[in-house]
Scaffold this motif. Structure first.
Motif, PDB file in Angstrom:
ATOM      1  N   VAL A 179       0.840  -1.202   0.000  1.00 61.71           N
ATOM      2  CA  VAL A 179       0.000   0.000   0.000  1.00 61.71           C
ATOM      3  C   VAL A 179       0.873   1.248   0.000  1.00 61.71           C
ATOM      4  CG1 VAL A 179      -1.639   1.355   1.361  1.00 61.71           C
ATOM      5  CG2 VAL A 179      -1.978  -1.102   1.056  1.00 61.71           C
ATOM      6  N   ARG A 180       0.515   2.215  -0.831  1.00 64.95           N
ATOM      7  CA  ARG A 180       1.229   3.496  -0.901  1.00 64.95           C
ATOM      8  C   ARG A 180       0.287   4.616  -0.474  1.00 64.95           C
ATOM      9  NH1 ARG A 180       2.084   5.006  -5.798  1.00 64.95           N
ATOM     10  NH2 ARG A 180       3.781   6.447  -5.325  1.00 64.95           N
ATOM     11  N   MET A 181       0.686   5.368   0.569  1.00 64.14           N
ATOM     12  CA  MET A 181      -0.098   6.494   1.077  1.00 64.14           C
ATOM     13  C   MET A 181       0.705   7.762   0.789  1.00 64.14           C
ATOM     14  SD  MET A 181      -1.001   4.626   4.716  1.00 64.14           S
ATOM     15  CE  MET A 181      -2.430   5.616   5.217  1.00 64.14           C
ATOM     16  N   VAL A 182       0.149   8.637  -0.025  1.00 62.57           N
ATOM     17  CA  VAL A 182       0.864   9.838  -0.455  1.00 62.57           C
ATOM     18  C   VAL A 182       0.116  11.080   0.025  1.00 62.57           C
ATOM     19  CG1 VAL A 182       1.795  11.127  -2.417  1.00 62.57           C
ATOM     20  CG2 VAL A 182       1.712   8.616  -2.494  1.00 62.57           C
ATOM     21  N   GLY A 183       0.819  11.948   0.738  1.00 62.62           N
ATOM     22  CA  GLY A 183       0.212  13.171   1.254  1.00 62.62           C
ATOM     23  C   GLY A 183      -0.441  12.983   2.602  1.00 62.62           C
ATOM     24  N   PHE A 184      -0.385  11.759   3.139  1.00 66.28           N
ATOM     25  CA  PHE A 184      -0.948  11.468   4.452  1.00 66.28           C
ATOM     26  C   PHE A 184      -0.354  10.152   4.930  1.00 66.28           C
ATOM     27  CE2 PHE A 184      -3.211   8.465   2.078  1.00 66.28           C
ATOM     28  CZ  PHE A 184      -4.075   7.709   2.846  1.00 66.28           C
ATOM     29  N   GLY A 185      -0.716   9.740   6.137  1.00 67.42           N
ATOM     30  CA  GLY A 185      -0.248   8.475   6.678  1.00 67.42           C
ATOM     31  C   GLY A 185      -1.215   7.967   7.715  1.00 67.42           C
ATOM     32  N   ALA A 186      -0.874   6.858   8.316  1.00 63.34           N
ATOM     33  CA  ALA A 186      -1.760   6.252   9.312  1.00 63.34           C
ATOM     34  C   ALA A 186      -1.999   7.192  10.481  1.00 63.34           C
ATOM     35  CB  ALA A 186      -1.165   4.927   9.791  1.00 63.34           C
ATOM     36  N   GLU A 187      -0.965   7.919  10.911  1.00 62.22           N
ATOM     37  CA  GLU A 187      -1.144   8.833  12.042  1.00 62.22           C
ATOM     38  C   GLU A 187      -2.132   9.941  11.703  1.00 62.22           C
ATOM     39  OE1 GLU A 187       1.786  11.911  13.487  1.00 62.22           O
ATOM     40  OE2 GLU A 187       1.941  10.447  15.122  1.00 62.22           O
ATOM     41  N   ALA A 188      -2.100  10.440  10.454  1.00 65.16           N
ATOM     42  CA  ALA A 188      -3.024  11.496  10.050  1.00 65.16           C
ATOM     43  C   ALA A 188      -4.469  11.000  10.100  1.00 65.16           C
ATOM     44  CB  ALA A 188      -2.680  11.991   8.644  1.00 65.16           C
ATOM     45  N   VAL A 189      -4.699   9.760   9.659  1.00 59.50           N
ATOM     46  CA  VAL A 189      -6.042   9.183   9.745  1.00 59.50           C
ATOM     47  C   VAL A 189      -6.468   9.072  11.205  1.00 59.50           C
ATOM     48  CG1 VAL A 189      -7.463   7.161   9.258  1.00 59.50           C
ATOM     49  CG2 VAL A 189      -5.760   7.922   7.589  1.00 59.50           C
ATOM     50  N   ALA A 190      -5.550   8.607  12.048  1.00 58.74           N
ATOM     51  CA  ALA A 190      -5.863   8.462  13.468  1.00 58.74           C
ATOM     52  C   ALA A 190      -6.208   9.799  14.105  1.00 58.74           C
ATOM     53  CB  ALA A 190      -4.679   7.810  14.182  1.00 58.74           C
TER      54      ALA A 190
END
Length: 349
Positions: free
Chosen positions: A72-83
């Motif tokens: 999975v590639r997350m660009v411009g955000f990450g898991a912490e941002a979702v949290a």
């Protein structure tokens, strides 16, 4: 419940969540980020469903990571941002535009008055007698402003300060010492409701509250970025730093000082700064002045401030205001009873 988080320098993450029996029952993440493959979005939602509603950002981020394939590639955000977006939904965080911001662009004040005004205006916002406020500082005299927990003896060269007529004062926020003279810095304070940074760690809140400034400076042609924990820097050197304190019930005091045109030789004579600390302040030993904003923008200091005001107003709205006479009176009382006393200045000798 709805929460939004704009990643500093990145993309917007939105979380719409429902909860039942103390757990997340339904999660829908969206935003203007980039994510590959497409189906990973549903994997993120599923990873969060069933999590305790009181789970902290670190726990939620771990759940997201565990639910995603390595490809999975997350660009411009990450898991912490979702949290963070989920936590902001659960804590019913507010957004910048949910508040009617006031502008204070006052005349020059002596250093002690600035220290007192920061406390008074923060407490007035906390008490609901003043709306959230953006205040730009003008200096009536040169000063060294030390952090709340710094040692006077370790930070200030007393003889150098006396020789140059520099007053030493202590502020209520932590962080490092600042050297200012009239016209050589751009300093402002935000007195913001804590709901604006709800769901964020203190470290995340620094970047979040500084993001609008970086946007305006980029519009002025500067290549700037945020350097954790509390610095604003550029390819032309460090520009400034921030300090923060929670004041009263539910208010964040966040203030920033940026170098416009500082006499580096004088700074070295009034502050006890070694090579490492001098470098951290953006001072090269061969230079006489530290002038990132003047040099990199080509604008007058007042024009830089006006551009910052206009940038904030365009993003979030801003109504012109002033410090009331009652607030000034309280600040004068605080100068006499606290900030101007030897006990406060030397509380950490």
């Amino acid at each position: 419940m709805h929460g939004e988080y704009k990643v500093p320098g990145g993309k917007l993450v939105v979380a719409d969540v429902e909860a039942a029996a103390g757990r997340l029952a339904r999660v829908r993440v969206s935003g203007d980020f980039f994510l590959e493959p497409d189906e990973a979005l549903e994997d993120i939602n599923r990873a969060l469903e069933g999590a305790p509603v009181d789970a902290e950002v670190e726990t939620l981020a771990r759940l997201i990571h565990s639910g995603l394939h390595a490809r999975v590639r997350m660009v411009g955000f990450g898991a912490e941002a979702v949290a963070i977006a989920v936590r902001r939904a659960l804590t019913r965080a507010s957004d910048w535009v949910d508040h009617e911001w006031r502008l204070v662009r006052d005349g020059p004040q002596v250093p002690l008055m600035h220290m007192a005004l920061d406390q008074v205006l923060a407490e007035e916002v906390a008490a609901g007698r003043r709306p959230p406020t953006l205040r730009f500082w003008e200096w009536a005299a040169p000063s060294v402003i030390i952090g709340s927990f710094q040692s006077v003896r370790n930070e200030v060269d007393a003889e150098g300060a006396r020789r140059h007529g520099v007053e030493v004062v202590r502020r209520i926020t932590g962080g490092g010492a600042m050297f200012v003279e009239p016209g050589n810095t751009v300093t402002y304070s935000l007195y913001a409701p804590e709901s604006l940074v709800a769901g964020m760690s203190v470290a995340d809140s620094y970047a979040f509250l500084d993001d609008w400034v970086l946007g305006v400076l980029r519009e002025l042609g500067l290549n700037v970025w945020y350097q954790p924990l509390n610095d604003i820097t550029s390819d032309g050197g460090k520009i400034g730093g921030a300090a923060q304190k929670r004041v009263g019930p539910g208010v964040v005091l966040h203030h920033v000082t940026m170098s416009y045109d500082i006499d580096a030789d004088k700074l070295g004579e009034v502050l006890r700064v070694g090579g490492e600390k001098l470098s951290d302040k953006g001072v090269a030993s061969a230079k006489k002045r530290v002038d990132p904003l003047r040099r990199q923008t080509g604008l007058s200091r007042q024009e830089v401030i006006s551009r910052l005001v206009d940038g904030f107003r365009a993003r979030y709205g801003l109504v012109d205001g002033a410090v009331s006479e009652g607030e000034r009176s309280r600040a004068r009382d605080l100068v006499a009873s606290k900030f101007g006393t030897r006990e406060w200045l030397e509380r950490v000798p």
